[in-house]
Motif scaffolding. Structure first.
Motif, short mmCIF file in Angstrom:
data_model
loop_
_atom_site.label_atom_id
_atom_site.label_comp_id
_atom_site.label_asym_id
_atom_site.label_seq_id
_atom_site.Cartn_x
_atom_site.Cartn_y
_atom_site.Cartn_z
N ALA A 146 -43.42 35.53 6.13
CA ALA A 146 -42.52 36.43 5.40
C ALA A 146 -42.09 35.82 4.08
CB ALA A 146 -41.31 36.75 6.27
N ALA A 147 -41.86 34.50 4.06
CA ALA A 147 -41.46 33.84 2.82
C ALA A 147 -42.57 33.92 1.77
CB ALA A 147 -41.10 32.38 3.09
N VAL A 148 -43.82 33.70 2.19
CA VAL A 148 -44.95 33.78 1.26
C VAL A 148 -45.09 35.19 0.70
CG1 VAL A 148 -47.45 33.59 1.05
CG2 VAL A 148 -46.17 31.84 2.31
N MET A 149 -45.02 36.18 1.59
CA MET A 149 -45.13 37.57 1.14
C MET A 149 -43.97 37.94 0.22
SD MET A 149 -46.41 39.54 4.59
CE MET A 149 -46.36 41.12 3.77
N LEU A 150 -42.78 37.42 0.54
CA LEU A 150 -41.61 37.73 -0.28
C LEU A 150 -41.74 37.15 -1.68
CD1 LEU A 150 -39.04 39.31 0.06
CD2 LEU A 150 -37.91 37.25 0.88
N VAL A 151 -42.28 35.94 -1.78
CA VAL A 151 -42.51 35.33 -3.09
C VAL A 151 -43.48 36.17 -3.90
CG1 VAL A 151 -43.50 33.35 -4.28
CG2 VAL A 151 -41.92 32.98 -2.39
N MET A 152 -44.58 36.60 -3.26
CA MET A 152 -45.57 37.41 -3.96
C MET A 152 -44.98 38.73 -4.44
SD MET A 152 -49.16 38.93 -2.48
CE MET A 152 -48.26 40.06 -1.42
N VAL A 153 -44.22 39.40 -3.57
CA VAL A 153 -43.62 40.69 -3.93
C VAL A 153 -42.60 40.51 -5.04
CG1 VAL A 153 -42.22 42.60 -3.08
CG2 VAL A 153 -44.04 41.69 -1.66
N ASN A 154 -41.83 39.42 -5.00
CA ASN A 154 -40.83 39.19 -6.05
C ASN A 154 -41.48 38.90 -7.40
OD1 ASN A 154 -38.71 39.58 -4.29
ND2 ASN A 154 -38.45 37.40 -3.84
N LEU B 25 -33.55 31.71 1.64
CA LEU B 25 -32.96 31.99 2.95
C LEU B 25 -34.03 32.05 4.04
CD1 LEU B 25 -30.34 34.71 1.91
CD2 LEU B 25 -29.85 32.43 2.80
N THR B 26 -35.20 32.59 3.69
CA THR B 26 -36.27 32.67 4.69
C THR B 26 -36.78 31.27 5.05
OG1 THR B 26 -36.91 34.78 3.68
CG2 THR B 26 -38.44 33.83 5.23
N ILE B 27 -36.90 30.39 4.08
CA ILE B 27 -37.33 29.01 4.36
C ILE B 27 -36.29 28.29 5.21
CG2 ILE B 27 -37.81 26.78 3.31
CD1 ILE B 27 -40.09 28.72 3.03
N LEU B 28 -35.01 28.49 4.90
CA LEU B 28 -33.95 27.89 5.72
C LEU B 28 -34.01 28.40 7.16
CD1 LEU B 28 -30.90 27.95 3.25
CD2 LEU B 28 -32.24 25.96 3.97
N VAL C 271 -29.03 33.58 11.53
CA VAL C 271 -28.16 34.08 10.46
C VAL C 271 -28.91 34.13 9.12
CG1 VAL C 271 -26.08 33.61 9.13
CG2 VAL C 271 -26.05 33.35 11.61
N CYS C 272 -29.62 33.04 8.79
CA CYS C 272 -30.37 33.03 7.52
C CYS C 272 -31.46 34.09 7.51
CB CYS C 272 -30.97 31.65 7.29
SG CYS C 272 -29.77 30.39 6.86
N GLY C 273 -32.08 34.33 8.66
CA GLY C 273 -33.08 35.40 8.74
C GLY C 273 -32.47 36.76 8.49
N ALA C 274 -31.29 37.01 9.07
CA ALA C 274 -30.62 38.29 8.85
C ALA C 274 -30.20 38.45 7.39
CB ALA C 274 -29.41 38.39 9.78
N LEU C 275 -29.67 37.36 6.80
CA LEU C 275 -29.28 37.43 5.39
C LEU C 275 -30.48 37.67 4.48
CD1 LEU C 275 -26.66 34.52 5.19
CD2 LEU C 275 -26.21 36.99 5.11
N ALA C 276 -31.61 37.02 4.78
CA ALA C 276 -32.82 37.25 3.98
C ALA C 276 -33.27 38.70 4.06
CB ALA C 276 -33.93 36.31 4.45
N CYS C 277 -33.13 39.28 5.24
CA CYS C 277 -33.49 40.70 5.41
C CYS C 277 -32.58 41.59 4.57
CB CYS C 277 -33.39 41.06 6.89
SG CYS C 277 -33.95 42.73 7.27
N ILE C 278 -31.29 41.27 4.53
CA ILE C 278 -30.34 42.05 3.73
C ILE C 278 -30.65 41.92 2.24
CG2 ILE C 278 -27.92 42.22 3.04
CD1 ILE C 278 -27.20 41.36 5.90
N VAL C 279 -30.93 40.69 1.80
CA VAL C 279 -31.24 40.46 0.39
C VAL C 279 -32.52 41.21 0.00
CG1 VAL C 279 -32.01 38.71 -1.26
CG2 VAL C 279 -30.05 38.25 0.22
#
Length: 406
Positions: free
Chosen positions: A139-147, A288-291, A313-321
Motif C-alpha cells: 500500500a505504501a508503494v502504491m500510495l507513493v506512485m499515486v501521489n 504513516l503507512t511505513i510506520l 492506529v497508523c494504518g487507520a490514519l493513513a487510510c483517512i489521509v
C-alpha cells in the motif's frame, strides 16, 4: 455550418463536399416536410449548407480544405482527451478504493496477530504478521506512485483540454460559417492547437506537468500575443469607426487593474494553499503507512505492547489521509484554481493586446470586445461600466471581484 462526417473523402475538393452536403440535406428534408413534421432542424442545415456554398464562391478552396482538416484534427483531439480524462478519473477511484482496502485489511490482520501472539500457535502468528506487513508495504508503494502522478489532477487537465479543444473547434467552424477565411486563420488555428498540446500533454512519462511545482504560475494554453506598445495613446474622447473611444479605453484599463488586484491574486493565493495541503497529504500518507508496517512487524516481541497500537492506529490514519487527499481530489482543486488564474490572465492579455495596438482601426471591434469581456466575467454592460469605477471617494479600492462566474 459544415461538419466533417465519418465518410469524408480526402480526395474530394471543398466545393464537392459542400454540394454533397446540400444535396444530402435536401433529400433528407423532403420527406420530413411532406409528412408535416417540424422542419426547424432541416431548415437550419439548409441555411448552413447554403453558407458553405457561398463561402466556396468567395474564398480559396485550398484554404477551406486546410480549415476542414483543422476541424477534423480538433474533433479527434476532443475525443482523445475526453477518453483519457475518463480513464484517469477511473484510476483515481480504483487506486483510492484499492489502497484503502489494503490498509484496512492490514490493520485488521495486525489485531488478529496481536491476539494470536498470546497463544502457542507460532506459525499462525508469523503468517498474520507477514501478511499485514506485506499489505502495508504494498500500500505504501502504491500510495507513493499515486501521489506522484495525482490521477485527480490528471483527469482535470484532460477535462480542461477537451473543453478548450472543443471551444477552438467551434471558433473555426464559426469562421467558416462567416465566410471568406484566409491563410492567417489556418496559421492562427495551428498555433492555438500546438499551444494546447503543450499546455495539456497526453503522455505521463517525460512530458507530464509538474504536480508539485516550486513556483506556482497560472496555466497558459494560448500562444503568446504579440503587442506593439503604444505609449498610452489617447483618442481625445472621439469614437472611431471600430467602436473604440477614450471612455472605453479607460474602462478596459480599469477592468485589467481589478482582475490583477483581486481575481488573479485571489486564485494564486488559493492555488498556493491547495498545493501546500496536497504536499502535506502526499508525504503523510506513505509515512504513516511505513510506520504501520513497522508496528505490525514488531507485534509479538517482548516489551513491544505499543507495536500493535502503532500498526492499527497508523494504518487507520493513513487510510483517512488517503481518503482526504484522493477522495477529496485536492490535486484537482489545485489544477482548477491554476486554470482559473490562467483564464483571468488570458482576459487581461486580450484587453492589453488591443490597448497596446497603435492604430485603433486595427484593433478588435470595441463593441465586440466589450460584449466578450462582459460574457466572460458574467456581467451586463452597466455592471461592467461600474466595475471600471473601482475606487471609492476616498481613493480606497472597492472590495469587489471582476468575475461573477467563479
Amino acid at each position: 455550418m459544415l461538419s466533417l462526417q465519418a465518410s469524408y473523402d480526402p480526395l474530394a475538393s471543398p466545393s464537392q463536399l459542400c454540394r454533397r452536403k446540400i444535396n444530402r440535406v435536401a433529400v433528407e428534408a423532403t420527406p420530413l416536410l411532406g409528412a408535416g413534421l417540424s422542419s426547424t432542424g432541416s431548415a437550419k442545415e439548409l441555411v448552413n449548407a447554403s453558407e458553405c456554398e457561398v463561402a466556396m464562391n468567395t474564398c480559396d478552396p485550398l484554404v477551406l480544405a486546410k480549415l476542414y482538416t483543422v476541424v477534423d484534427a480538433l474533433g479527434d483531439r476532443v475525443r482523445m482527451h475526453k477518453n483519457i480524462g475518463e480513464q484517469r478519473d477511473n484510476w483515481n477511484s480504483l487506486f483510492l478504493i484499492s489502497v484503502n482496502m489494503m490498509m484496512l485489511t492490514a490493520a485488521i490482520v495486525v489485531g488478529m496477530a496481536t491476539v494470536s501472539s498470546v497463544s502457542n500457535d507460532r506459525a499462525r502468528h508469523l503468517a498474520l504478521k507477514a501478511t499485514s506487513t506485506v499489505l502495508y508495504l504494498a500500500a505504501a508503494v502504491m500510495l507513493v506512485m499515486v501521489n506522484v502522478i495525482q490521477p485527480s489532477q490528471l483527469a482535470e487537465e484532460q477535462r480542461n483540454a477537451a473543453r478548450l479543444f472543443k471551444q477552438l473547434r467551434d471558433q473555426v467552424r464559426t469562421r467558416l460559417s462567416i465566410g471568406n477565411p484566409s491563410i492567417m486563420d489556418v496559421d492562427e488555428a495551428m498555433e492555438k492547437i500546438l499551444a494546447l498540446d503543450k499546455a495539456y500533454p497526453l503522455p505521463l512519462i517525460g512530458k507530464m506537468l509538474e504536480k508539485f511545482p516550486k513556483k506556482i504560475e497560472p496555466a497558459v494554453w494560448w500562444p503568446q500575443i504579440s503587442r506593439q506598445r503604444a505609449g498610452g495613446i489617447r483618442l481625445g474622447g472621439k469614437k472611431t469607426g471600430n467602436g473604440w473611444s477614450e471612455k472605453l479605453e479607460d474602462g478596459m484599463r480599469d477592468i485589467v487593474g481589478v482582475l490583477r488586484r483581486k481575481d488573479s491574486e485571489d486564485y494564486s493565493r488559493l492555488s498556493k494553499k491547495a498545493l501546500k495541503m496536497n504536499k502535506v497529504l502526499a508525504i503523510s500518507g506513505p509515512v504513516l503507512t511505513i510506520l504501520a508496517a513497522f508496528g505490525s512487524l514488531m507485534v509479538g516481541f517482548p516489551h513491544r505492547s505499543w507495536a500493535s497500537v502503532m500498526g492499527m492506529v497508523c494504518g487507520a490514519l493513513a487510510c483517512i489521509v488517503n481518503t482526504i487527499g484522493h477522495g477529496g481530489q485536492v490535486g484537482m482543486v489545485f489544477e482548477m484554481y491554476r486554470n482559473n488564474a490562467g483564464f483571468f490572465k488570458l482576459v487581461e492579455e486580450n484587453i492589453e493586446s488591443n490597448l497596446s495596438e497603435r492604430d485603433a482601426e486595427r484593433r478588435e471591434d470595441g463593441d465586440i470586445l466589450r460584449l466578450k469581456v462582459a460574457l466572460q466575467l458574467g456581467r451586463n454592460f452597466s455592471e461592467l461600466e461600474k466595475l471600471g469605477k473601482s475606487l471609492s471617494s476616498d481613493g480606497e479600492a472597492i472590495e469587489e471581484f471582476a468575475s461573477k462566474l467563479f
